[in-house]
Design a protein around this motif. Structure first.
Motif, PDB file in Angstrom:
ATOM      1  N   TYR A  91     -43.889 -16.604 -42.419  1.00 30.83           N
ATOM      2  CA  TYR A  91     -43.863 -17.537 -43.543  1.00 30.83           C
ATOM      3  C   TYR A  91     -45.286 -17.930 -43.901  1.00 30.83           C
ATOM      4  N   GLY A 123     -42.844 -20.571 -47.609  1.00 33.65           N
ATOM      5  CA  GLY A 123     -42.250 -21.683 -46.874  1.00 33.65           C
ATOM      6  C   GLY A 123     -41.844 -22.860 -47.726  1.00 33.65           C
ATOM      7  N   ALA A 164     -39.184 -22.749 -41.875  1.00 30.85           N
ATOM      8  CA  ALA A 164     -40.397 -21.937 -42.060  1.00 30.85           C
ATOM      9  C   ALA A 164     -41.104 -21.667 -40.732  1.00 30.85           C
TER      10      ALA A 164
END
Length: 152
Positions: free
Chosen positions: A106, A82, A34
């Motif tokens: 993200y 994420g 992420a």
């Protein structure tokens, strides 16, 4: 007796709404891939932009749909959740974005992403398409997402 039961079922307790979790709590569930992660402030701006885009039907929701329109050459900001597991579901999307020079970021929660897109279901990927009605919010988000550091 039967009447009492029907009255009890009507007065059933409302389902408990899960308390809203803070940004810091959501960061605990992030995937290792992420990156670049949007800040708390940028995350809120992205949610607002997604809500405006959803009102005008200018979002693409879900891995399959986003992937199809990236391949067709459609432009926009890609917002990924994420906390999606397994990672293999959407780990190819950032690579596709980098190949086509599309901005992506993200955010910590797929359920919040789905809610911002006007859905009751969690969503792991959304593409925000540009539109005149919310151009100012879109440009602001685009500028900030482009300034995020690119992962190695």
């Amino acid at each position: 007796m039967a009447r009492e039961k029907s009255l009890q079922s009507e007065a059933a307790p409302e389902p408990e709404v899960a308390p809203e979790r803070s940004y810091q709590e959501l960061l605990g569930n992030l995937n290792p891939i992420a990156r670049p992660l949007a800040s708390r402030k940028l995350t809120r701006k992205l949610y607002k932009c997604i809500k405006k885009a959803a009102k005008h039907k200018q979002i693409r929701r879900g891995v399959k749909e986003v992937q199809k329109f990236i391949n067709k050459g459609e432009k926009g900001i890609i917002v990924l959740a994420g906390d999606t597991l397994p990672i293999e579901v959407y780990c190819h999307i950032p690579v596709m974005c980098e190949d086509r020079s599309l901005p992506y970021a993200y955010i910590p929660s797929k359920s919040d992403l789905g809610a911002a897109g006007g859905s009751k279901r969690p969503t792991c990927v959304i593409m925000i398409k540009p539109r005149e009605e919310y151009q100012e919010a879109y440009e602001e988000c685009l500028e900030e997402v482009m300034s995020l550091p690119v992962p190695l």
